[in-house]
Design an enzyme around this catalytic site. Structure first.
Site, PDB file in Angstrom:
ATOM      1  N   LYS A  12       0.862  -1.188   0.000  1.00 29.65           N
ATOM      2  CA  LYS A  12       0.000   0.000   0.000  1.00 29.65           C
ATOM      3  C   LYS A  12       0.893   1.231   0.000  1.00 29.65           C
ATOM      4  O   LYS A  12       2.067   1.193   0.409  1.00 29.65           O
ATOM      5  CB  LYS A  12      -0.944   0.013   1.217  1.00 29.65           C
ATOM      6  CG  LYS A  12      -0.254   0.048   2.592  1.00 29.65           C
ATOM      7  CD  LYS A  12       0.194   1.389   3.096  1.00 29.65           C
ATOM      8  CE  LYS A  12       0.849   1.294   4.475  1.00 29.65           C
ATOM      9  NZ  LYS A  12       1.614   2.505   4.850  1.00 29.65           N
ATOM     10  N   GLY A 101       7.516   1.245   4.888  1.00 32.63           N
ATOM     11  CA  GLY A 101       6.284   2.025   4.916  1.00 32.63           C
ATOM     12  C   GLY A 101       5.262   1.546   3.906  1.00 32.63           C
ATOM     13  O   GLY A 101       4.279   2.240   3.635  1.00 32.63           O
ATOM     14  N   ASP A 139      -2.649  -0.985  10.463  1.00 36.66           N
ATOM     15  CA  ASP A 139      -2.809  -1.012   9.007  1.00 36.66           C
ATOM     16  C   ASP A 139      -3.468  -2.295   8.500  1.00 36.66           C
ATOM     17  O   ASP A 139      -3.806  -2.376   7.320  1.00 36.66           O
ATOM     18  CB  ASP A 139      -1.444  -0.866   8.311  1.00 36.66           C
ATOM     19  CG  ASP A 139      -0.929   0.567   8.320  1.00 36.66           C
ATOM     20  OD1 ASP A 139      -1.708   1.468   8.671  1.00 36.66           O
ATOM     21  OD2 ASP A 139       0.251   0.768   7.978  1.00 36.66           O
TER      22      ASP A 139
END
Length: 287
Positions: A12, A101, A139
């Protein structure tokens, strides 16, 4: 015949990341826009009825099995089964850089939850699986739900969004970011004004940024150097707390031309932004 499936575990991007406040417990209140990439890891789940339990065939160096989100997700799901489920062997083909990340560990956990829900025929809904995922990491729910989303809270309050499905050049500078160090930095912006609706990047894109970016660039010069290079070709931005940075481009060919010109020593990849997760696309095909 032994049941086995191979599922994507996509990356993502945080197309922007605003820190809008800090809670009494120390966690930061965020607003962000998540979009998936058609690039990521692969996870193969193979039922082993004669060998109960959960086994990870491909341990990650430096990550003990008991700390691996894949194992944690499988064990959490097994507790929801009405009776002991068949054993499972799990193999991970790792492409996403750790600490980039890009949500690799969270994506791995979500793929494990959805894949075993399918193989074990538990028929748990996305709401319950997302709640289980949140206990593993902030997440995980967006990967469980499988649609690009405007995220709030610590990232778990999700509103479906439809950003343009452009092409991205993603670079991984040669450093590992300490997330705790970023969120505890005195210089971190923590009072960005809230946005009321999920944006589609219409109008003034300069309204959107990653509030962690300046702190990360100061503490990790490798990120700053890579960003300077990528900014020659258009706006570049950090995803999450990094270390990966990305540039957005309209076509695959333009993106690959820039990729071919990158300096030596920089790793990364070219991928397309997608609003429906490749994991959900694959699971739909299996139904």
């Amino acid at each position: 015949m032994t049941a086995s499936i191979t599922l994507p575990s996509p990356a993502k991007l945080n197309l922007f990341l605003h820190i809008v406040g800090q809670r009494p417990d120390g966690y930061h209140e965020l607003q962000t826009l998540f979009q998936f990439l058609d690039y990521g890891d692969d996870i193969t789940l193979t039922l082993t009825p004669d060998h109960p339990g959960v086994r990870l065939e491909t341990p990650i160096p430096g990550v003990p099995d008991e700390d691996n989100l894949i194992i944690k997700a499988a064990l959490a799901l097994a507790q929801k089964a009405p009776r002991d489920p068949p054993g499972v062997s799990i193999a991970l083909k790792k492409r996403l850089p750790m600490g980039g990340g890009l949500g690799g560990g969270s994506s791995n956990a979500a793929t494990t939850l959805l894949g075993l829900n399918h193989l074990w025929k538990l028929n748990l809904g996305l709401d319950e699986l997302a709640e289980m995922g949140l206990a593993l990491g902030a997440d995980v729910p967006v990967f469980v739900r499988g649609h690009a989303a405007f995220g709030e809270g610590v990232g778990e309050k999700l509103t479906p969004a439809h950003p343009p499905e452009d092409w991205f050049l993603v670079l991984k500078p040669d450093c590992n970011i300490n997330t705790g160090k970023i969120f505890s930095a005195q210089a971190l912006t923590r009072d960005t004004p809230r946005i009321n609706i999920a944006p589609a990047f219409e109008g003034d894109a300069s309204r959107y940024r990653n509030d962690c970016e300046n702190v990360v660039k100061t503490l990790y010069p490798e990120v700053s150097t890579s960003m300077e290079w990528l900014t020659q070709f258009g706006p570049a931005r950090l995803t999450g707390t990094g270390a990966c940075i990305f540039g957005r481009f309209p076509t695959e060919s333009a993106t690959r031309i820039i990729w071919e010109s990158k300096p030596s020593g920089i790793t990364g990849f070219v991928a397309k932004g997608v609003n429906v997760s490749p994991l959900h696309q694959k699971l739909t095909e299996l139904k």
